[in-house]
Design a protein around this motif. Structure first.
Motif, short mmCIF file in Angstrom:
data_model
loop_
_atom_site.label_atom_id
_atom_site.label_comp_id
_atom_site.label_asym_id
_atom_site.label_seq_id
_atom_site.Cartn_x
_atom_site.Cartn_y
_atom_site.Cartn_z
N SER A 100 6.45 -6.65 0.21
CA SER A 100 7.74 -7.01 0.81
C SER A 100 8.91 -6.98 -0.17
CB SER A 100 7.67 -8.41 1.43
OG SER A 100 7.09 -8.31 2.70
N GLY A 147 6.30 -10.96 -2.33
CA GLY A 147 5.51 -10.01 -1.56
C GLY A 147 4.06 -10.45 -1.56
N CYS A 168 5.72 -0.40 1.93
CA CYS A 168 5.09 -1.61 1.37
C CYS A 168 4.07 -1.27 0.28
CB CYS A 168 4.38 -2.40 2.47
SG CYS A 168 5.50 -3.30 3.54
N ASN A 198 9.10 -9.00 8.66
CA ASN A 198 8.63 -7.63 8.98
C ASN A 198 9.51 -6.96 10.04
OD1 ASN A 198 6.67 -8.40 7.24
ND2 ASN A 198 4.95 -7.97 8.59
N1 GLN Z 1 2.55 -5.17 4.35
C1 GLN Z 1 2.77 -6.55 4.61
C2 GLN Z 1 2.91 -6.77 6.10
O1 GLN Z 1 3.59 -6.03 6.75
C3 GLN Z 1 3.99 -6.99 3.86
C4 GLN Z 1 4.32 -8.43 4.07
C5 GLN Z 1 4.69 -9.18 2.82
O2 GLN Z 1 4.61 -8.73 1.67
N2 GLN Z 1 5.05 -10.41 3.04
O3 GLN Z 1 2.30 -7.67 6.64
#
Ligand code: GLN
Length: 306
Positions: free
Chosen positions: A66, A259, A194, A116
């Motif tokens: 994230s 993240g 991501c 998201n």
């Molecule tokens: N790839 C993760 C998701 O979409 C990213 C979320 C995050 O880092 N908080 O759930």
């Protein structure tokens, strides 16, 4: 900052965080994140006047997840401008980063660009200017840290294979008109974004414009107008740590983004950036040791903005 040198502070922080290992759990929704040892710990500080200090696993690449949402938003605001704010809000969500409940109640408009839903709305906007928004984000982050970066294909593929919740979010937003492109294409681009790999040192360099009024001492270029820099920091302070942003502000007092790979990057406006990585997460999806490290750093150096 106090008289202690930054290397001394980092050494002290590394000792102070020791009791916090084992309290959280690495992300387990995809195998490649679950496999990262919880004992990893790295930290990097980059000052606006050129100082760079690291400790631990600061040069090891990890999935920044994230944290990429900050680069994507910066790009979108630079390239497309305030139109973004017709699709996404600027308020903390108070709900987990992958939830749909508010979205349905609020006409498909995500609360902010870092949950998201909001990040996928930003991806959709970037799709107006490029077929491959993830590559644009990768290259922008690479430009900001002065190094070529990679998207991890294994992480990207398993993100996509497990993206059921994100598909639901994108479909809902397509139905409400928040996004214009095919939801599956938006989800695929988001998952690729991501899966960007960076180290703490690279993150500290790449975030430096947010500490230096929009100028990147690494790229030797103005990246964001000063006003936009202040606004991005405001968004990080209020929305950067999802539904535990209040607790984070209380403990650390700095604009920051986390993240689920265990990375957290904090901005000390006018002074420095601090990036930390440790994979064990709290129940909100933020690194336990990373938060403790930033709390200790902020207290020792008295650098909180609050
Ligand atoms: N790839 C993760 C998701 O979409 C990213 C979320 C995050 O880092 N908080 O759930």
């Amino acid at each position: 900052m106090k008289a202690l040198s930054i290397p001394d502070v980092l050494a002290e922080v590394a000792v102070l965080v020791k009791p916090h290992f084992g309290k959280g759990r690495p992300a387990d929704y995809i195998p490649s994140l679950a496999a990262v040892p919880g004992s990893k710990f790295g930290m990097a500080v980059r000052t606006v006047d050129g100082g760079e200090h690291v400790i631990g696993d600061a040069d090891e690449g990890f999935s920044v997840q994230s944290i990429t949402k900050v680069f994507a938003l910066g790009l979108a605001l630079n390239r497309i401008g305030d139109e973004i704010w017709t699709r996404v809000g600027k308020e903390p969500s108070g709900t987990p980063f992958n939830h749909l409940s508010l979205l349905e109640a609020e006409d498909g408009v995500p609360r902010n660009p870092f949950i998201n839903a909001g990040a996928m709305a930003v991806v959709d906007v970037l799709m107006k200017v490029t077929k491959d928004p993830a590559a644009l984000v990768r290259d922008f982050a690479g430009f900001l840290c002065g190094e070529r970066l990679e998207i991890d294909p294994t992480v990207a593929a398993s993100e996509l294979a497990n993206a059921w919740q994100n598909r639901a979010i994108a479909s809902l937003m397509r139905g409400q008109g928040t996004i214009e492109h095919d939801p599956e294409a938006v989800v695929a681009a988001y998952c690729r974004q991501c899966a960007l790999t960076m180290s703490c040192r690279q993150l500290a360099r790449a975030f430096l414009p947010l500490a230096a009024g929009g100028f990147s001492p690494v790229a030797q270029e103005t990246i964001f107008p000063e006003r936009l820099t202040r606004r991005l920091n405001a968004l990080l302070l209020t929305c950067g740590i999802y539904d535990s942003v209040g607790n984070f502000a209380y403990r650390v007092g700095l604009p920051a983004k986390s993240g689920v790979g265990g990375g957290v990057v904090a901005v000390i406006p006018g002074k420095a950036t601090v990036a930390v990585w440790s994979p064990e997460l709290d129940r909100f999806g933020t690194s336990v040791v990373g938060t403790a490290a930033l709390e200790a750093f902020s207290q020792i150096t008295n650098c909180s903005v609050l």
